[in-house]
Design an enzyme around this catalytic site. Structure first.
Site, short mmCIF file in Angstrom:
data_model
loop_
_atom_site.label_atom_id
_atom_site.label_comp_id
_atom_site.label_asym_id
_atom_site.label_seq_id
_atom_site.Cartn_x
_atom_site.Cartn_y
_atom_site.Cartn_z
N THR A 162 1.06 -1.21 0.05
CA THR A 162 -0.26 -0.37 0.05
C THR A 162 0.79 1.34 -0.06
O THR A 162 1.65 1.21 0.52
CB THR A 162 -0.92 -0.13 1.17
OG1 THR A 162 -1.89 -1.22 1.23
CG2 THR A 162 -1.14 1.26 1.20
N ARG A 190 -15.76 -5.11 -0.37
CA ARG A 190 -14.27 -4.98 0.90
C ARG A 190 -13.83 -3.57 0.23
O ARG A 190 -13.31 -2.81 -0.39
CB ARG A 190 -13.41 -5.80 1.57
CG ARG A 190 -12.74 -5.54 3.13
CD ARG A 190 -11.45 -5.61 2.17
NE ARG A 190 -10.98 -4.88 3.33
CZ ARG A 190 -9.62 -4.31 3.43
NH1 ARG A 190 -8.91 -3.36 2.11
NH2 ARG A 190 -8.59 -4.40 4.69
N THR A 213 -0.87 1.33 7.19
CA THR A 213 -0.51 0.80 6.42
C THR A 213 -0.35 -0.46 6.98
O THR A 213 0.24 -0.48 8.14
CB THR A 213 0.55 1.15 5.50
OG1 THR A 213 1.02 -0.65 4.77
CG2 THR A 213 1.70 0.88 5.99
N GLY A 214 -0.87 -1.72 6.08
CA GLY A 214 -1.12 -2.56 7.04
C GLY A 214 -2.63 -3.26 7.38
O GLY A 214 -3.43 -3.20 6.34
N HIS A 215 -2.37 -4.53 8.01
CA HIS A 215 -4.50 -5.19 7.86
C HIS A 215 -5.51 -4.04 8.46
O HIS A 215 -5.10 -4.06 9.64
CB HIS A 215 -3.94 -6.79 8.82
CG HIS A 215 -5.48 -7.44 9.36
ND1 HIS A 215 -5.86 -8.05 10.00
CD2 HIS A 215 -5.76 -7.37 8.17
CE1 HIS A 215 -6.90 -7.53 9.86
NE2 HIS A 215 -7.00 -8.46 9.04
N1 ASP Z 1 -4.75 -1.54 4.79
C1 ASP Z 1 -4.49 -1.73 3.77
C2 ASP Z 1 -6.13 -2.30 3.69
O1 ASP Z 1 -6.52 -3.23 4.56
C3 ASP Z 1 -3.69 -3.01 3.43
C4 ASP Z 1 -2.29 -2.75 3.42
O2 ASP Z 1 -1.79 -1.45 3.76
O3 ASP Z 1 -1.56 -3.39 3.32
O4 ASP Z 1 -6.68 -2.24 2.57
#
Ligand code: ASP
Length: 291
Positions: A162, A190, A213-215
Site C-alpha cells: 500500500t 470490502r 498501512t497494514g491489516h
Molecule cells: N491497509 C490496507 C488494507 O487493509 C492494506 C495495506 O496497507 O497493505 O486495505
C-alpha cells in the site's frame, strides 16, 4: 516553516530482489512531492503528486499493479485529508488508476467524505476520470498472485505494498494521503482502513499528519492514524507517536502494520512491526529512505 515530505510503500514483506525497486519508487515519489513543496506549492498538492507516482508504479499495491479481489476485479481505496480537517475518500472503486485524485475532488466538493463502489465511479466520471481497462491495470505480478490464490497455492496476504504520503508546506499546512488495492483475496465490496479518516489516514493542524498501512481490519479497530495524531497532541515526538501507534495495533488487536508521521514542526517519524516498510523522505532538500 521548512517544508518536508515522507512517503511509504506499505508495511509487509519485500522480497530481496524487489527491495531496490521499492526503495527507488518511494524516492521518486518523495522527490515528486518535494518538487511541489520547493516551488511553494501546498501540502495537499504535494501528497497527491507523491501518491500518484506510487499509483503509477507497478511495484506497489495501488492504482496500476493493485491486487485483484476474489472476482478478479481491481477495487481500490484511497483518502486525502488536510490539517483543516477537510477529507475525501473512495472505497471499492473499480479499475481507477489514480483514486487519490478522485478523493481530492471529493474533499474539494465538500459535500461528502466517502463514496464507494458504483457511486464513487459515477462521481469519478462526473470529474472526467474514467476507469481503465484490465490490461492497463493488471500487472504480471498481480495476475500471478491471483492465479495462485485461485488454485489455493498461495495464502492470501493481509498486508503489503500500500502507499501513502504526509507533508508540511512552507505555510505550515499539513496533509496526508493513502492509496491501496486492499488486502489480497478480499471479497468484492470490502473497504479497508485506507479511505477512512482516523483509521488509515489523518491530518490536523494542531498536531500533524499520518498515513497507516497494514491489516485494515485491525487498523480500523484501533483507529490507528488518529491514535498517532493524539499522541503528537499530547507531546510525543513524531517517531515516538509512530511507535506508540504500531504498539497499539500489535498489542491491542494483534495487527501487523506500520505508519508514517509528520508533526507540525516538520519532524518525521515512522515505525512498523512487519519485516519491511519501504519509505523515503525529503527535508531541506535532503533525501533519506529505507526498507
Ligand atoms: N491497509 C490496507 C488494507 O487493509 C492494506 C495495506 O496497507 O497493505 O486495505
Amino acid at each position: 516553516m521548512k517544508p518536508a515530505i515522507i512517503v511509504h510503500g506499505g508495511a509487509g514483506f519485500v522480497d530481496g530482489e524487489r527491495i531496490p525497486r521499492c526503495r527507488e519508487g518511494c524516492e521518486q515519489a518523495a522527490r515528486a512531492g518535494w518538487e511541489v513543496l520547493a516551488a511553494g506549492g501546498g501540502a495537499l498538492d504535494a501528497v497527491e503528486a507523491a501518491v500518484r507516482v506510487l499509483e503509477d508504479d507497478p511495484e506497489f499495491n495501488a492504482g496500476r499493479g493493485a491486487v485483484l479481489n476474489r472476482d478478479g476485479v481491481i477495487e481500490v481505496d484511497a483518502a486525502i485529508m488536510d490539517g483543516a480537517l477537510r477529507a475525501g475518500g473512495v472505497g471499492a472503486l473499480p479499475w481507477v488508476r489514480h483514486p487519490v485524485t478522485v478523493a481530492r475532488r471529493i474533499l474539494e466538493r465538500g459535500e461528502h467524505i466517502l463514496l464507494v463502489g458504483g457511486g464513487a465511479l459515477a462521481f469519478a466520471r462526473e470529474c472526467g476520470i474514467e476507469p481503465e481497462s484490465p490490461e492497463a491495470m493488471v500487472t504480471v505480478r498481480s495476475r500471478a498472485r491471483f492465479e495462485l490464490e485461485c488454485a489455493g497455492r498461495l495464502a492470501p496476504s493481509a498486508t503489503g505494498d500500500t502507499v501513502g504520503a504526509c507533508a508540511i508546506d512552507a505555510g505550515g499546512q499539513l496533509a496526508a494521503a493513502t492509496s491501496t488495492g486492499g488486502i489480497s483475496w478480499k471479497r468484492p465490496g470490502r473497504v479497508g482502513d485506507s479511505p477512512l479518516p482516523g483509521a488509515g489516514n489523518y491530518a490536523d493542524h494542531l498536531a500533524g499528519a499520518a498515513s497507516a498501512t497494514g491489516h485494515g481490519e485491525s487498523i480500523i479497530r484501533v483507529v490507528m492514524a488518529k491514535f498517532a495524531i493524539d499522541r503528537l497532541r499530547s507531546g510525543l515526538g513524531a517517531d515516538e507517536a509512530a511507535r506508540a501507534a504500531v504498539d497499539e495495533l500489535g498489542g491491542r488487536v494483534g495487527g501487523e502494520g506500520g505508519i508514517i508521521v509528520i508533526d507540525r514542526a516538520g519532524r518525521i517519524g515512522h515505525a512498523r512491526n512487519t519485516p519491511c516498510m519501504p519509505w523515503a523522505s525529503v527535508q531541506g532538500g535532503e533525501l533519506a529512505g529505507g526498507v
